[in-house]
Every structure is written in structure tokens, then in C-alpha cells.
Write an enzyme that holds these catalytic residues in place. Structure first.
Site, PDB file in Angstrom:
ATOM      1  N   ASP A   4       2.424 -27.848   0.604  1.00 14.58           N
ATOM      2  CA  ASP A   4       1.814 -29.012  -0.016  1.00 14.58           C
ATOM      3  C   ASP A   4       2.898 -29.758  -0.788  1.00 14.58           C
ATOM      4  O   ASP A   4       3.995 -29.225  -1.020  1.00 14.58           O
ATOM      5  CB  ASP A   4       0.680 -28.565  -0.946  1.00 14.58           C
TER       6      ASP A   4
ATOM      7  N   ASP B  96       2.349 -32.303  -3.907  1.00 17.23           N
ATOM      8  CA  ASP B  96       2.120 -32.403  -5.349  1.00 17.23           C
ATOM      9  C   ASP B  96       1.711 -31.047  -5.927  1.00 17.23           C
ATOM     10  O   ASP B  96       0.756 -30.419  -5.485  1.00 17.23           O
ATOM     11  CB  ASP B  96       1.044 -33.450  -5.637  1.00 17.23           C
TER      12      ASP B  96
ATOM     13  N   ASN C 247      -2.251 -34.620   1.306  1.00 20.47           N
ATOM     14  CA  ASN C 247      -3.269 -35.658   1.214  1.00 20.47           C
ATOM     15  C   ASN C 247      -2.767 -36.748   0.276  1.00 20.47           C
ATOM     16  O   ASN C 247      -2.386 -36.457  -0.866  1.00 20.47           O
ATOM     17  CB  ASN C 247      -4.576 -35.087   0.648  1.00 20.47           C
ATOM     18  N   GLN C 248      -2.771 -37.985   0.736  1.00 16.57           N
ATOM     19  CA  GLN C 248      -2.302 -39.102  -0.072  1.00 16.57           C
ATOM     20  C   GLN C 248      -3.340 -40.217  -0.072  1.00 16.57           C
ATOM     21  O   GLN C 248      -3.185 -41.256   0.578  1.00 16.57           O
ATOM     22  CB  GLN C 248      -0.935 -39.583   0.423  1.00 16.57           C
TER      23      GLN C 248
ATOM     24  N   HIS D  75      -6.279 -41.078   4.040  1.00 14.21           N
ATOM     25  CA  HIS D  75      -7.704 -41.374   3.970  1.00 14.21           C
ATOM     26  C   HIS D  75      -8.366 -40.766   2.731  1.00 14.21           C
ATOM     27  O   HIS D  75      -7.803 -39.916   2.048  1.00 14.21           O
ATOM     28  CB  HIS D  75      -8.405 -40.843   5.223  1.00 14.21           C
TER      29      HIS D  75
ATOM     30  N   CYS E  98     -12.144 -37.903   8.146  1.00 10.53           N
ATOM     31  CA  CYS E  98     -11.121 -37.748   9.168  1.00 10.53           C
ATOM     32  C   CYS E  98     -10.819 -36.276   9.376  1.00 10.53           C
ATOM     33  O   CYS E  98     -11.245 -35.415   8.605  1.00 10.53           O
ATOM     34  CB  CYS E  98      -9.842 -38.484   8.751  1.00 10.53           C
TER      35      CYS E  98
ATOM     36  N   CYS F  65      -7.623 -35.278   9.498  1.00 15.60           N
ATOM     37  CA  CYS F  65      -6.301 -34.982   8.947  1.00 15.60           C
ATOM     38  C   CYS F  65      -6.321 -34.662   7.457  1.00 15.60           C
ATOM     39  O   CYS F  65      -5.339 -34.124   6.932  1.00 15.60           O
ATOM     40  CB  CYS F  65      -5.323 -36.116   9.248  1.00 15.60           C
ATOM     41  N   ARG F  66      -7.409 -34.970   6.767  1.00 15.57           N
ATOM     42  CA  ARG F  66      -7.452 -34.662   5.339  1.00 15.57           C
ATOM     43  C   ARG F  66      -7.704 -33.173   5.144  1.00 15.57           C
ATOM     44  O   ARG F  66      -8.684 -32.619   5.624  1.00 15.57           O
ATOM     45  CB  ARG F  66      -8.539 -35.489   4.642  1.00 15.57           C
TER      46      ARG F  66
END
Length: 367
Positions: free
Chosen positions: A251, A253, A294-295, A334, A351, A353-354
């Protein structure tokens, strides 16, 4: 298809280990580095190879001869005065009428050449450049590319302003269409300093083929020792994409950098203590280092994709200062919750991809 190996190097930085030895004859695993490159090309079905030599070129020709015993046809062109990488290659004009693979003769390489050639054909580019991150981008030519793998900008190592850059390095392996010769003037000229910047200025199509396979310059004593160790351990061959790969997924952050709520400006990014050290240990292992993050700052309209790229450029720049790198960064832009006036509705979706969904990991696997 034919190939060309630029083998004119003196090996100055290796002279204490291998005095009076042209760089292409420096041994790796009991045979010269050029022999490994020739074997790679022949195994990929490329049997006609031009060796462009300089310093002690007669020793290279004496060692390899015609190439018949290696199922190859070898041609030698000796430069009397240094012509630069592109100037030396220009000597092949009129001898090549098809696409050609070019390698620098000081590279320790093991990669899936067939996949590179298929990519080049699909992209229909004048030039395809192999690129990758490495642990010394500060002394390497760097590139900026878009999502379609088109090269947008070229930042040469000897003429690059201080700044924040993606760790995306020219690996010194190219595939050219034969009309590349029309862009190379006669005389001393260099691909990185002269030709690639010219092609971009003239809006010629250059594409970047990104790979995590083993491609390392062994031009210093430390790098030669590291490459020799990797070769003897089998790591060099195992990194070829014809083999299954292993990776550590990280990950971003709170794992690599300090967790700042909705980090949306590169000045907010600060590496966690020992994060570089940990990633460098991955770099020196059997595993790839891949960031999946995740952004939702994109969906929330706190920053755009260009600003997120700058954040990732800052991350890669800080890691590179500690000789560490990420093989790739995958992100999900997303967020599933919608209905806020400032949001970007096109990214407010459910989605795959999250995280904790597996879309980012599957995208890395496909790559």
C-alpha cells in the site's frame, strides 16, 4: 530481422579488474558479456548481428570470428575515432532494410525479446525504447510517457534541471524502423543527447516498452559484482517474463509514506522511516516491488491525474535518493459514494480496482 550491438566501450571504470579488456569481453559467469547477448538474440531467432566495435575491437573479432559456431552471422564495423552511439549506428545505413534491434554492449540482459518485438509492431513507432526503473536514475536518461506508452519528454542525464521526475530510465535497448537512418546525421552523434530529443521535437512517434526483466549496466566495479552475483544465483534468468514472477504488493499511504488524510499535493508526501531500506531489500530479492493504492482524491476532485502523477514522481524521487525503486505503481481513482457537488461524477462508481477488490493486483499480473 537483424540486430546491432554497440560494443565500442573501453571499460575505463573496470580497468582495475580487467586491464586492456574491451568492455564487451568482460566476463560474466565464465564467458564474455557479448556472448550472452548474442545467445539471447540467436535464441529469439535473430541470427544476423552487427558488432560495432572501437577500443581493442580486434580482440572481439578474434574471439567470436564469423559466428558460425554460434548459429549466427556476425559482421564487424570498427570505428577509428569515436562516433557516439548514433554515429556508430549510422554506419549500417544501406545495410539494413528492415526493423532492427539495438543493444548496448555493456548490458547484462535476459528478457523476452518476442514480447518486445510484438509490442513494437503493434505500436507502429519509428523507435521503441525499453524502459524500467532502476536504483541510479540520477545518472541515467529519464523519460515521461503517457498511458498509451508514447514518449512525451526526454530528460538527458547530462543536461537535466534539478527537479522531480518519474523513475523511468532508458535501458539502452531499442527497436528501430529502417527509416531511422534519415534522422541521424553523419559524424559524431548520440541517441540520448541528440537523436531522441530531435525526434520528439519533430513529433515523430517514439514508444516506451516498460519491463521489470533483468537489464543492468555493469559498467562500474560495484555493478559488475552485483550483476555477477545475480547471474550466478539464477536471478537474471528468472526475471525473464517467460517465467512466473513473484511480487510484494505494498500500500502507499501509511506503508511507504506518512498517512496524510486525502494527500493531494506532492509537498505533503514524506517517506516513513526505513521505508526506502525495506523497498531496497525487496529490490535485491527475488520479488518485484509493486505499489497498489486507492486514490479517491481524483473522484473527490481534490487533484487531477497530472497532479497525482507529480505526487508519484515525488515518491519515486525520494526513494531513488536512497537507491530504492518501485517496479510499478497501480492506483484506483474511484470512490463508490456520490452526490457531492464538487465531485467528479465519472469516477464516482463501484469498480473492481478499488481495494479490497482485486482489480489492481490482477492488472499487475496481466502486465
Amino acid at each position: 530481422m537483424k540486430a546491432c550491438i554497440l560494443a565500442g566501450g573501453k571499460g575505463t571504470r573496470l580497468k582495475h579488474l580487467f586491464p586492456d579488456t574491451p568492455k564487451g569481453l568482460v566476463p560474466l559467469g565464465g564467458k564474455p558479456i557479448l556472448e550472452h547477448q548474442i545467445d539471447l538474440l540467436v535464441n529469439a531467432g535473430i541470427n544476423e548481428i552487427f558488432l560495432l566495435t572501437g577500443y581493442r575491437g580486434e580482440l572481439i573479432q578474434e574471439y567470436f570470428g564469423s559466428g558460425e559456431d554460434r548459429n549466427a552471422t556476425l559482421h564487424y564495423l570498427q570505428e577509428d575515432v569515436p562516433l557516439g552511439t548514433a554515429g556508430a549506428f549510422k554506419q549500417l545505413e544501406g545495410k539494413v532494410s528492415e526493423d532492427i534491434v539495438v543493444l548496448y554492449g555493456d548490458l547484462v540482459v535476459d528478457f523476452d525479446l518476442a514480447t518486445l518485438l510484438a509490442f513494437h509492431q503493434k505500436q507502429k513507432a519509428l523507435a521503441t525504447l525499453v524502459v524500467h526503473p532502476n536504483d541510479h536514475p540520477y545518472d541515467s536518461d529519464l523519460l515521461e510517457i503517457n498511458e498509451e506508452c508514447d514518449v512525451l519528454n526526454w530528460f538527458p542525464k547530462n543536461n537535466r534541471p534539478d527537479g522531480i521526475y518519474a523513475n523511468l530510465v532508458n535501458a539502452a535497448i531499442y527497436v528501430f524502423r529502417p527509416d531511422i537512418f534519415s534522422w541521424i546525421p553523419k559524424g559524431c552523434t548520440d541517441f540520448g543527447t541528440d537523436i531522441f530529443p530531435l525526434l520528439l521535437q519533430k513529433h515523430q512517434k517514439i514508444c516506451a516498452y516498460r519491463t521489470s526483466e533483468y537489464i543492468k549496466d555493469m559498467g562500474t566495479e560495484d555493478r559488475w559484482q552485483k550483476s555477477s552475483h545475480d547471474f550466478e544465483s539464477g536471478l537474471t534468468a528468472r526475471r525473464n517474463l517467460t517465467n512466473p514472477q513473484r511480487a510484494v504488493f505494498l500500500d502507499r499511504d501509511g506503508t511507504i509514506n506518512r498517512d496524510v488524510d486525502l494527500l493531494c499535493d506532492m509537498t505533503q508526501l514524506e517517506l516513513l522511516p526505513r521505508a526506502s531500506q525495506a523497498i531496497r531489500q525487496i529490490n535485491n530479492s527475488e520479488f518485484l516491488s509493486i505499489c497498489v493504492t486507492n486514490q479517491s482524491v481524483i473522484a473527490r476532485n481534490l487533484c487531477d491525474l497530472g497532479e497525482l502523477q507529480q505526487i508519484h514522481n515525488q515518491l519515486e524521487t525520494l526513494l531513488a535518493r536512497d537507491q530504492a525503486y518501485l517496479d510499478h505503481i497501480y492506483f484506483c481513482p474511484h470512490h463508490p459514494d456520490s452526490g457531492y457537488p464538487e465531485e467528479r461524477a465519472e469516477y464516482k462508481i463501484n469498480c473492481e480496482c478499488r481495494k479490497p477488490n482485486t482489480g489492481l493486483v490482477l492488472a499487475a499480473k496481466e502486465k
